[in-house]
Write a protein that holds these residues in place. Structure first.
Motif, PDB file in Angstrom:
ATOM      1  N   VAL A   1       0.932  -1.242   0.251  1.00  0.00           N
ATOM      2  CA  VAL A   1      -0.040  -0.188   0.009  1.00  0.00           C
ATOM      3  C   VAL A   1       0.738   1.249   0.018  1.00  0.00           C
ATOM      4  O   VAL A   1       0.592   2.036  -0.763  1.00  0.00           O
ATOM      5  CB  VAL A   1      -0.952  -0.039   1.202  1.00  0.00           C
ATOM      6  CG1 VAL A   1      -1.652   1.302   1.405  1.00  0.00           C
ATOM      7  CG2 VAL A   1      -2.065  -1.050   1.073  1.00  0.00           C
ATOM      8  N   GLU A   2       2.098   1.400   0.819  1.00  0.00           N
ATOM      9  CA  GLU A   2       2.874   2.362   0.934  1.00  0.00           C
ATOM     10  C   GLU A   2       3.629   2.638  -0.486  1.00  0.00           C
ATOM     11  O   GLU A   2       3.535   3.804  -0.891  1.00  0.00           O
ATOM     12  CB  GLU A   2       3.857   2.007   1.951  1.00  0.00           C
ATOM     13  CG  GLU A   2       4.981   3.407   1.953  1.00  0.00           C
ATOM     14  CD  GLU A   2       4.473   4.605   2.441  1.00  0.00           C
ATOM     15  OE1 GLU A   2       3.272   4.792   2.892  1.00  0.00           O
ATOM     16  OE2 GLU A   2       5.139   5.426   2.189  1.00  0.00           O
ATOM     17  N   ARG A   3       3.893   1.593  -1.101  1.00  0.00           N
ATOM     18  CA  ARG A   3       4.738   1.741  -2.383  1.00  0.00           C
ATOM     19  C   ARG A   3       3.767   2.216  -3.464  1.00  0.00           C
ATOM     20  O   ARG A   3       3.930   2.961  -4.297  1.00  0.00           O
ATOM     21  CB  ARG A   3       5.264   0.413  -2.854  1.00  0.00           C
ATOM     22  CG  ARG A   3       6.507   0.187  -2.030  1.00  0.00           C
ATOM     23  CD  ARG A   3       7.259  -0.980  -2.529  1.00  0.00           C
ATOM     24  NE  ARG A   3       8.540  -1.199  -1.941  1.00  0.00           N
ATOM     25  CZ  ARG A   3       9.541  -2.186  -1.992  1.00  0.00           C
ATOM     26  NH1 ARG A   3       9.385  -2.995  -3.126  1.00  0.00           N
ATOM     27  NH2 ARG A   3      10.443  -2.242  -1.081  1.00  0.00           N
ATOM     28  N   LEU A   4       2.690   1.742  -3.465  1.00  0.00           N
ATOM     29  CA  LEU A   4       1.570   1.892  -4.452  1.00  0.00           C
ATOM     30  C   LEU A   4       1.225   3.564  -4.319  1.00  0.00           C
ATOM     31  O   LEU A   4       1.058   4.285  -5.291  1.00  0.00           O
ATOM     32  CB  LEU A   4       0.291   1.236  -4.312  1.00  0.00           C
ATOM     33  CG  LEU A   4      -0.685   1.232  -5.477  1.00  0.00           C
ATOM     34  CD1 LEU A   4      -0.305   0.677  -6.688  1.00  0.00           C
ATOM     35  CD2 LEU A   4      -2.084   0.363  -5.216  1.00  0.00           C
ATOM     36  N   ARG A   5       1.004   3.699  -2.993  1.00  0.00           N
ATOM     37  CA  ARG A   5       0.688   5.339  -2.817  1.00  0.00           C
ATOM     38  C   ARG A   5       1.780   6.297  -3.259  1.00  0.00           C
ATOM     39  O   ARG A   5       1.550   7.134  -3.914  1.00  0.00           O
ATOM     40  CB  ARG A   5       0.549   5.508  -1.315  1.00  0.00           C
ATOM     41  CG  ARG A   5       0.085   6.838  -0.948  1.00  0.00           C
ATOM     42  CD  ARG A   5      -0.099   7.036   0.513  1.00  0.00           C
ATOM     43  NE  ARG A   5       1.376   6.966   1.326  1.00  0.00           N
ATOM     44  CZ  ARG A   5       2.080   7.896   1.551  1.00  0.00           C
ATOM     45  NH1 ARG A   5       1.530   9.163   0.983  1.00  0.00           N
ATOM     46  NH2 ARG A   5       3.083   8.037   2.078  1.00  0.00           N
ATOM     47  N   GLU A   6       3.058   6.073  -3.146  1.00  0.00           N
ATOM     48  CA  GLU A   6       4.208   6.721  -3.420  1.00  0.00           C
ATOM     49  C   GLU A   6       4.120   6.740  -4.979  1.00  0.00           C
ATOM     50  O   GLU A   6       4.618   7.793  -5.443  1.00  0.00           O
ATOM     51  CB  GLU A   6       5.432   6.284  -2.786  1.00  0.00           C
ATOM     52  CG  GLU A   6       5.681   6.346  -1.408  1.00  0.00           C
ATOM     53  CD  GLU A   6       5.823   8.080  -1.155  1.00  0.00           C
ATOM     54  OE1 GLU A   6       6.388   8.649  -2.018  1.00  0.00           O
ATOM     55  OE2 GLU A   6       5.226   8.663  -0.245  1.00  0.00           O
ATOM     56  N   GLN A   7       4.324   5.443  -5.517  1.00  0.00           N
ATOM     57  CA  GLN A   7       4.465   5.533  -7.032  1.00  0.00           C
ATOM     58  C   GLN A   7       3.300   6.177  -7.791  1.00  0.00           C
ATOM     59  O   GLN A   7       3.408   6.742  -8.938  1.00  0.00           O
ATOM     60  CB  GLN A   7       4.555   4.133  -7.499  1.00  0.00           C
ATOM     61  CG  GLN A   7       5.943   3.650  -6.717  1.00  0.00           C
ATOM     62  CD  GLN A   7       6.183   2.147  -7.269  1.00  0.00           C
ATOM     63  OE1 GLN A   7       5.433   1.445  -7.820  1.00  0.00           O
ATOM     64  NE2 GLN A   7       7.425   1.830  -6.965  1.00  0.00           N
TER      65      GLN A   7
ATOM     66  N   ALA B   1      -8.714   8.179   1.502  1.00  0.00           N
ATOM     67  CA  ALA B   1      -8.651   6.921   1.029  1.00  0.00           C
ATOM     68  C   ALA B   1      -7.254   6.523   1.275  1.00  0.00           C
ATOM     69  O   ALA B   1      -7.161   5.193   1.807  1.00  0.00           O
ATOM     70  CB  ALA B   1      -8.832   6.872  -0.458  1.00  0.00           C
ATOM     71  N   GLU B   2      -6.279   7.351   1.175  1.00  0.00           N
ATOM     72  CA  GLU B   2      -4.876   6.778   1.334  1.00  0.00           C
ATOM     73  C   GLU B   2      -4.744   6.254   2.910  1.00  0.00           C
ATOM     74  O   GLU B   2      -4.072   5.193   3.510  1.00  0.00           O
ATOM     75  CB  GLU B   2      -3.829   7.916   1.277  1.00  0.00           C
ATOM     76  CG  GLU B   2      -3.592   8.073  -0.452  1.00  0.00           C
ATOM     77  CD  GLU B   2      -2.635   8.959  -0.648  1.00  0.00           C
ATOM     78  OE1 GLU B   2      -2.197   9.237  -1.887  1.00  0.00           O
ATOM     79  OE2 GLU B   2      -2.202   9.770   0.188  1.00  0.00           O
ATOM     80  N   LYS B   3      -5.377   7.305   3.860  1.00  0.00           N
ATOM     81  CA  LYS B   3      -5.193   7.143   5.106  1.00  0.00           C
ATOM     82  C   LYS B   3      -5.927   5.945   5.641  1.00  0.00           C
ATOM     83  O   LYS B   3      -5.611   4.989   6.549  1.00  0.00           O
ATOM     84  CB  LYS B   3      -5.619   8.345   6.156  1.00  0.00           C
ATOM     85  CG  LYS B   3      -4.625   9.489   6.084  1.00  0.00           C
ATOM     86  CD  LYS B   3      -5.305  10.845   6.499  1.00  0.00           C
ATOM     87  CE  LYS B   3      -4.060  11.912   6.556  1.00  0.00           C
ATOM     88  NZ  LYS B   3      -4.721  13.018   6.892  1.00  0.00           N
ATOM     89  N   SER B   4      -7.165   5.801   4.765  1.00  0.00           N
ATOM     90  CA  SER B   4      -7.972   4.528   5.425  1.00  0.00           C
ATOM     91  C   SER B   4      -7.141   3.236   5.137  1.00  0.00           C
ATOM     92  O   SER B   4      -7.312   2.339   5.590  1.00  0.00           O
ATOM     93  CB  SER B   4      -9.279   4.535   4.793  1.00  0.00           C
ATOM     94  OG  SER B   4     -10.057   5.825   4.859  1.00  0.00           O
ATOM     95  N   LEU B   5      -6.435   3.070   3.747  1.00  0.00           N
ATOM     96  CA  LEU B   5      -5.843   1.787   3.482  1.00  0.00           C
ATOM     97  C   LEU B   5      -4.750   1.684   4.396  1.00  0.00           C
ATOM     98  O   LEU B   5      -4.397   0.514   4.758  1.00  0.00           O
ATOM     99  CB  LEU B   5      -5.341   2.083   1.852  1.00  0.00           C
ATOM    100  CG  LEU B   5      -6.333   1.939   0.862  1.00  0.00           C
ATOM    101  CD1 LEU B   5      -5.724   2.397  -0.657  1.00  0.00           C
ATOM    102  CD2 LEU B   5      -6.962   0.792   0.586  1.00  0.00           C
TER     103      LEU B   5
ATOM    104  N   GLY C   1      -2.094   2.632 -15.797  1.00  0.00           N
ATOM    105  CA  GLY C   1      -1.124   3.616 -15.868  1.00  0.00           C
ATOM    106  C   GLY C   1      -0.285   3.909 -14.798  1.00  0.00           C
ATOM    107  O   GLY C   1       0.650   5.073 -14.814  1.00  0.00           O
ATOM    108  N   ILE C   2      -0.069   3.178 -13.970  1.00  0.00           N
ATOM    109  CA  ILE C   2       0.668   3.174 -12.757  1.00  0.00           C
ATOM    110  C   ILE C   2       2.215   2.347 -13.132  1.00  0.00           C
ATOM    111  O   ILE C   2       2.061   0.980 -13.286  1.00  0.00           O
ATOM    112  CB  ILE C   2       0.277   2.504 -11.637  1.00  0.00           C
ATOM    113  CG1 ILE C   2      -1.066   3.390 -11.313  1.00  0.00           C
ATOM    114  CG2 ILE C   2       1.163   2.799 -10.209  1.00  0.00           C
ATOM    115  CD1 ILE C   2      -2.028   2.966 -10.149  1.00  0.00           C
ATOM    116  N   ASN C   3       3.280   3.231 -12.863  1.00  0.00           N
ATOM    117  CA  ASN C   3       4.458   2.483 -13.011  1.00  0.00           C
ATOM    118  C   ASN C   3       4.950   1.830 -12.009  1.00  0.00           C
ATOM    119  O   ASN C   3       5.661   2.809 -10.997  1.00  0.00           O
ATOM    120  CB  ASN C   3       5.441   3.446 -13.858  1.00  0.00           C
ATOM    121  CG  ASN C   3       6.885   3.053 -14.177  1.00  0.00           C
ATOM    122  OD1 ASN C   3       6.871   1.989 -14.632  1.00  0.00           O
ATOM    123  ND2 ASN C   3       7.950   3.766 -14.033  1.00  0.00           N
ATOM    124  N   MET C   4       5.033   0.693 -11.676  1.00  0.00           N
ATOM    125  CA  MET C   4       5.394   0.033 -10.225  1.00  0.00           C
ATOM    126  C   MET C   4       7.008  -0.515 -10.638  1.00  0.00           C
ATOM    127  O   MET C   4       7.178  -1.088 -11.558  1.00  0.00           O
ATOM    128  CB  MET C   4       4.655  -1.112 -10.210  1.00  0.00           C
ATOM    129  CG  MET C   4       3.186  -0.608  -9.798  1.00  0.00           C
ATOM    130  SD  MET C   4       2.274  -1.875  -8.935  1.00  0.00           S
ATOM    131  CE  MET C   4       3.201  -2.157  -7.222  1.00  0.00           C
TER     132      MET C   4
END
Length: 423
Positions: A38-44, A290-294, A376-379
């Motif tokens: 979740v943290e990486r997805l949020r940052e990316q 939403a980020e804080k909830s996740l 469209g998210i570059n992980m």
């Protein structure tokens, strides 16, 4: 009993109960994977949005919310509420404070990828990341009406090369995508280098091309019994009557607020000018909840997993009464028994973190192409960031605190309690 011997003893003791502790390790590893995922997805996602546009002072579109304007003009998400007239664009272009302007027109697609109609100024002025210009990997910008320049992801995923023939679909997807502009195919003349932004997932054509493919359309559908062959479109006026939005660069940053106010107070047409940076800040405020909830859900999963660790250690205390009593009999002090249980909890947590990181790396490698194509998210795979290290350190600290209770229970066990047979 020295620390080295206690650590060795804790490892051997944990290994003897490897099946029970192994299940706990798996549970905690999954929670680590979820928390860091979740943290990486949020940052990316944030990084991807922040790098998508730079050097553009204002984005102008029809009056709507700033976030919605940014979403569809820059990230090609959603649809425009309205277009702005060509006359308004011309007036804006000639304003003394405007250094350059790039009109863009959206609304068509190609196999789910957005089609962006624009001018060649787009390739000269558009910047992404740290003011990086767009570069062609092969070919050239569009010149003829039915030339197309592809983003890197479009070319790679659909297997297109210079000279490939493509047709566009009316609408951004769904049922509208079934309406094809098949009578007016385009030729790929250029492919852009990867940028890691929505540009990679975009088909670029000229504004005249957007007008040309809609010449024989009425009300969003092909006109019955009327068709204009592509070789005859030049006989018509292909100047667009409206565009979706305009990217603007100003001669001086000091004129940003003045120009924005001028646009927003326009009497000719209801327009909205937004500064990309401020609009993104508003977007983060919207998605922040939403980020804080996740993150809260992930943290709860971690706490539940660590509570499982406490339960496992507590459940094993009765079975280990004799083991602990023997340790006391050979000279182990109560505080050393307490440290033994704490070390065991730390071992389990560290092993879970290592396994969780490996699992997250594998999951990222597997999911990256899917996330790039559909969202469209570059992980990317990399070492844990400073924020992730803080989360992991917090997990270790919580595991120590969680181990204190069973350790304190073991600390209270007396030598006689462990050596006395229970009937």
């Amino acid at each position: 009993m020295n620390t080295k011997y206690l650590l060795k003893l804790a490892m051997h003791s944990a290994w003897n109960r490897k099946l029970t502790l192994g299940m706990t390790v798996v549970a905690i590893a999954l929670s680590v994977m979820l928390l860091l995922g979740v943290e990486r997805l949020r940052e990316q996602v944030r990084q991807g949005f922040s790098l998508s546009v730079s050097g553009t002072d204002l984005v102008v579109g029809a009056r709507t919310s700033p976030v919605q304007l940014m979403l569809y003009a820059i990230f090609h998400i959603g649809e425009a509420t309205n277009n702005i007239s060509w006359a308004s664009y011309e007036k804006l272009k000639q304003h003394p404070t405007v250094a350059w302007s790039v009109p863009i027109s959206l609304g068509d697609s190609h196999h789910g990828f957005a089609v962006l109609g624009t001018t060649q100024d787009y390739f000269r002025h558009f910047r992404y990341g740290d003011h990086l210009p767009l570069e062609l990997a092969s070919g050239q910008p569009f010149v003829a009406t039915f030339d197309a320049v592809l983003g890197a992801s479009v070319a790679k995923q659909l297997g297109y090369n210079i000279g490939s023939r493509i047709t566009l679909s009316h609408g951004m997807g769904g049922a509208n995508a079934l309406a094809q502009h098949g009578d007016k195919p385009f030729t790929v003349v250029g492919i852009l280098k990867p940028t890691g932004t929505p540009v990679d997932r975009t088909v670029h054509v000229s504004l005249e091309a957007i007008s040309a493919i809609h010449l024989d359309w009425v009300g969003g559908s092909p006109a019955p019994g009327f068709q204009i062959p592509p070789q005859h479109v030049q006989k018509f006026d292909l100047q667009p009557k409206d565009v979706t939005a305009v990217l603007i660069g100003l001669k001086s940053r000091a004129a940003v607020f003045r120009t924005q106010r001028m646009v927003n107070e326009s009497k000719d047409e209801p327009l909205l000018a937004v500064m990309p940076g401020l609009a993104l800040e508003q977007l983060w405020q919207v998605v922040g909840v939403a980020e804080k909830s996740l993150m809260a859900v992930s943290a709860i999963v971690v706490v539940v997993s660590l509570s499982g660790l406490v339960a496992v250690i507590m459940a094993g205390l009765n079975e280990r009464r004799r083991e602990l009593a023997i340790l006391r009999a050979v000279g182990a002090q109560p505080k050393e028994i307490l440290l033994l249980l704490i070390y065991e909890g730390i071992f389990v947590t560290l092993a879970s973190i290592v396994i969780g990181l490996l699992a997250l790396t594998i999951a990222t490698l597997c999911a990256a192409p899917i996330m790039q194509t559909h969202f469209g998210i570059n992980m990317t795979v990399g070492w844990p960031s400073l924020e992730e290290l803080r989360l992991l350190a917090a997990m270790v600290l919580i595991s120590i605190l969680a181990s204190l209770f069973p350790a304190w229970m073991a600390y209270r066990l007396s030598l006689a309690d462990g050596l006395t047979p229970r009937l």
